[in-house]
Enzyme design. Structure first.
Site, PDB file in Angstrom:
ATOM      1  N   ASP A  49       0.862  -1.171   0.000  1.00 25.84           N
ATOM      2  CA  ASP A  49       0.000   0.000   0.000  1.00 25.84           C
ATOM      3  C   ASP A  49       0.909   1.235   0.000  1.00 25.84           C
ATOM      4  O   ASP A  49       2.126   1.143   0.179  1.00 25.84           O
ATOM      5  CB  ASP A  49      -0.982   0.000   1.165  1.00 25.84           C
ATOM      6  CG  ASP A  49      -2.197   0.873   0.836  1.00 25.84           C
ATOM      7  OD1 ASP A  49      -2.145   1.627  -0.155  1.00 25.84           O
ATOM      8  OD2 ASP A  49      -3.194   0.816   1.570  1.00 25.84           O
TER       9      ASP A  49
HETATM   10  C1  BGC Z   1      -4.934   3.335  -0.137  1.00 26.49           C
HETATM   11  C2  BGC Z   1      -5.079   2.311  -1.216  1.00 26.49           C
HETATM   12  C3  BGC Z   1      -4.959   2.965  -2.560  1.00 26.49           C
HETATM   13  C4  BGC Z   1      -3.608   3.650  -2.637  1.00 26.49           C
HETATM   14  C5  BGC Z   1      -3.339   4.295  -3.974  1.00 26.49           C
HETATM   15  C6  BGC Z   1      -3.688   4.175  -0.318  1.00 26.49           C
HETATM   16  O1  BGC Z   1      -3.682   5.244   0.558  1.00 26.49           O
HETATM   17  O2  BGC Z   1      -4.944   2.695   1.120  1.00 26.49           O
HETATM   18  O3  BGC Z   1      -6.322   1.655  -1.087  1.00 26.49           O
HETATM   19  O4  BGC Z   1      -5.118   2.026  -3.580  1.00 26.49           O
HETATM   20  O5  BGC Z   1      -3.560   4.631  -1.635  1.00 26.49           O
HETATM   21  O6  BGC Z   1      -4.119   5.390  -4.194  1.00 26.49           O
END
Ligand code: BGC
Length: 753
Positions: free
Chosen positions: A287
């Site tokens: 993530d």
């Molecule tokens: C989120 C993810 C997301 C990623 C990219 C993160 O902060 O937890 O779910 O896909 O950002 O935007």
């Protein structure tokens, strides 16, 4: 340094029997390419940046974006996220394909959560449809739009089970239930990926967040999840497994720790379970920044240490921690990391690029003409209205609904009544701000020409600036709009009052300690009810809310969620009876925040009560049950259940039993009911929940008609992660329960020999 001791043989374990099949032709191509690659180029494939560069302006010569340009040309970037549009992605792709030594194409990822341009209900809302075809269709349309606008990969579906509506991201998932969540996970993966990942309208799906992100303590985002292996296996993981079985090409790990280990650094989750037991052959992306955040967790000493831990644990791609690129080559050269782990991770990235067809044509998703012809197509807009309609849940109706279209005067009141933005919800792709059909517009378009529609805001929900990424500041003092709202209500035959949340009140980082209606909304309801009792409350929100006040005083309540681009039309379809509501809650609504976390599928405890004395598992100031239970939703007709029976009193592990009921439409109009099957395993090697959803069927019946609804249960359907650490069914006594929600059920006994 706490890098888990890892045996390479175990880390690269032979895939299990359930492994995703590999294409030998692609594997050969990956082998050949890997052989040509330097260590730095392999690590480059594991590196993902979010892009902020402006493709229409001149290429920057220095600073962040310029460095990214240089790195792409040097083969040091495998993927970019947040590069939007066919033109921008084409230009970024050119940097890689025309300049880098091996011309390995980039792939582009984006959070296509509930639509790219045409916006569908937020995922929690859409889950209320229990309509797998509709859910698959919305994901298919989202993929078609996004893939025409340069994207190859969506960071969706989020398949995190959550039992705590304080968590803002409950909006992004399928709610509180594991079985429903698993069915929806599969539908969404199929929708995004289509029949063939190499088709120009397919996106690679990403099952996220692996794992237990929905179990953060106190519902606070990014918080610690301290759950048992039983809860992990029985409640959290099945939707991920369902996503994998449906072919999910990628997984994303999660921000939280479980049992003291950040998920990003968890060998148990990523190596043992996902890539080992389940034989996942796809790619795991971290993530955003989650590799680096292991330093804040207190699990890695520095970024180099974090890179080491994450790669060992099976995180293949580094999203924005900027840890792999600077540190992995050195770690390999010093002998701390085996190059085979880098090879394995790079192989997974390259495999996906081949599967997407990017080596045949790296620009296949970056076609400006196709983008123009595809975004917001009329048929997509029609689908958005249909799916939104299916998502609405009728929570209460004293007979006020459906409304007549020729009503004399209708007052449309409330902070969300003419809000053209909030219905788009959070994570709205490239949905255009203020582009949704508002409730007021929907009602105006639906009523007879003679009907007078009056509108008043009453009280704004928020003060000051709204929207991403600004925190919402609620209006708790400005009542200047009350007199106009009361006047409008007085003059009307019926009032439709739109209450709920601001679009950015739920979603990532938007956990809330208090999930009652914010600001002056309950006061506005009282003021309106004081002059007109015929009030339909329409709720727009991304999470279950605690609304005992509304339940007590409003004669009718329709849960519309953030219903997307066509929200106003879809709500009007339901309010005026063109559509008969059939949605069922994918997550119960609590009576108070103090009940949370809560699920219908809780354990019985040693003191389930209710008992006369005080010493049992309860709050002394509130009943244990939710305000509206999981699976609940009314219709404009009524349904009766009868004749609930099992085909046999017992069956053995090779056989099956059928559980059936007769459903009758006892009302005056056609309607759709979601018939739900629950099971209780009475005695287990570990304690089992009081109820678990095991099947459901949407049944449409004409007034007066009946139908026998049958579910088949096999031993596999009764299996769980037992005390022996195996996924299996245990012989013994069971109860099957059938009904129209998780509370009102009729039961029958059976046993497994
Ligand atoms: C989120 C993810 C997301 C990623 C990219 C993160 O902060 O937890 O779910 O896909 O950002 O935007």
């Amino acid at each position: 340094m706490k890098t888990a001791v890892l045996l390479l043989t175990a880390a690269l374990a032979a895939p299990s029997a359930t492994a995703q099949a590999l294409d030998p032709v692609i594997e050969k191509k990956v082998d050949a390419l890997l052989q040509q690659m330097t260590l730095e180029e392999k690590v480059g494939q594991l590196n993902q940046y979010s892009s902020a560069f402006d493709p229409t302006g001149p290429a920057p010569t220095e600073g962040g974006a310029a460095d990214v340009y240089k790195q792409i040309k040097a083969g040091q970037v495998g993927s970019l996220l947040n590069v939007l549009g066919a033109d921008a992605t084409r230009k970024a792709q050119q940097l890689a394909v025309e300049n880098s030594r091996l011309k390995i194409p980039l792939f582009f990822g984006y959070d296509v959560i509930h639509g790219y341009r045409t916006i569908f209900p937020v995922p929690l809302g859409e889950s209320a449809s229990w309509n797998m075809e509709a859910i698959e269709r919305s994901a298919r349309i989202a993929a078609t739009e996004a893939a025409a606008a340069g994207q190859h990969w969506t960071f969706a579906p989020m398949v995190d089970v959550s039992r705590d509506p304080r968590w803002g991201r409950i909006m992004e998932g399928a709610g509180e239930d594991t079985y429903l969540g698993a069915r929806i996970a599969a539908a969404r993966v199929k929708g995004f990926q289509g029949k063939d990942l190499a088709a120009v309208d397919s996106l690679a799906a990403c099952a996220k967040h692996f794992a237990a992100y929905g179990f953060g303590e106190a519902g606070r985002d990014y918080n610690t999840a301290d759950i048992s292996e039983q809860t992990l296996r029985n409640v959290v993981l099945p939707p991920f497994k369902a996503a994998l079985d449906a072919g999910a090409a990628t997984f994303m790990n999660s921000f939280n720790e479980i049992g003291g280990i950040p998920a990003t650094g968890s060998v148990h989750l990523q190596r043992d379970i996902l890539k080992g037991e389940w034989g996942f052959s796809g790619m795991v992306v971290s993530d955003w920044g989650s590799i680096g955040e292991m330093i804040d967790h207190g699990y890695a000493a520095n970024l180099k240490d974090a890179a080491h831990i994450a790669l060992n644990a099976g995180s293949d791609m580094d999203m924005e921690s900027r840890a792999y690129l600077p540190h992995l080559p050195g770690l390999v050269k010093s002998g701390a990391v085996d190059v085979k782990l880098v090879d394995d991770a790079a192989r997974r990235v390259l495999r996906l690029k081949f599967r997407l067809g990017l080596f045949d044509d790296p620009y296949r998703h970056s076609d400006v003409a196709r983008e123009k012809a595809t975004l917001g197509k009329a048929e997509f807009v029609t689908a958005a209205r249909e799916i939104a309609r299916d998502s609405m849940v009728l929570l209460k109706n004293d007979g006020l609904l459906p409304l007549a279209k020729n009503v004399g005067t209708i007052a449309v009141i409330g902070p969300l009544a003419n809000d053209k933005d909030s219905p788009l919800g959070n994570w709205r792709g490239t949905g255009v701000a203020n582009s949704a059909v508002s409730l007021l517009e929907g009602i105006e378009a639906a009523v007879s020409p003679q009907t007078k529609v009056v509108h008043a805001v009453g009280a704004a929900l928020a003060t000051g600036q709204r929207g991403f990424p600004i925190e919402v500041v609620y209006n708790t003092s400005d009542r200047s709009g009350f007199p106009a709202a009361v006047e409008a209500a007085k003059s009307a035959d019926v009032v439709v009052l739109a209450l709920g949340e601001d679009a950015f009140q739920s979603g990532e980082g938007r956990s809330q300690a208090d999930i009652r209606l914010k600001g002056l909304q309950n006061e506005l309801l009282e003021a309106v009810l004081a002059v007109n009792t015929k009030v339909v409350v329409v709720l727009m929100n991304g999470r279950p809310l605690a609304i005992p006040e509304v339940d007590k005083s409003a004669p009718a309540i329709l849960e519309a969620w953030f219903a997307g681009s066509q929200a106003g039309h879809a709500i009007a379809d339901v309010l005026f009876g063109d559509a008969n509501p059939s949605g069922k809650l994918p997550s119960g609504f609590p009576r108070a925040v103090g009940q949370l976390p809560y699920s219908y599928s809780h354990k019985n405890t040693g003191r389930p009560g209710p008992k006369t004395e005080v010493f049992w598992a309860h709050h002394t100031d509130l009943t244990n049950d939710p305000l509206y239970p999981f699976g609940f939703g009314l219709s404009y007709t009524t349904f009766a259940y009868g004749n609930v029976k099992a085909s046999a009193p017992a069956f053995d592990k090779t056989g099956s039993v059928t559980i059936s009921a007769t459903l009758t439409n006892t009302g005056k109009r056609a309607g759709t009911e979601v018939v739900q099957l629950y099971v209780r395993d009475l005695v287990g090697s570990t304690t089992r929940p009081v109820k678990e959803l095991k099947g459901f069927e949407r049944v449409t019946l004409q007034a007066g008609a009946s139908k026998d609804v049958t579910f088949t249960l096999k031993a596999a359907d009764l299996a769980f992660y037992t005390a022996a650490g195996r996924w299996e069914a245990e012989p013994g006594a069971f109860k099957a329960m059938i009904g129209g929600n998780s509370r009102d059920v009729q039961e029958v006994a059976f046993s497994l020999r």
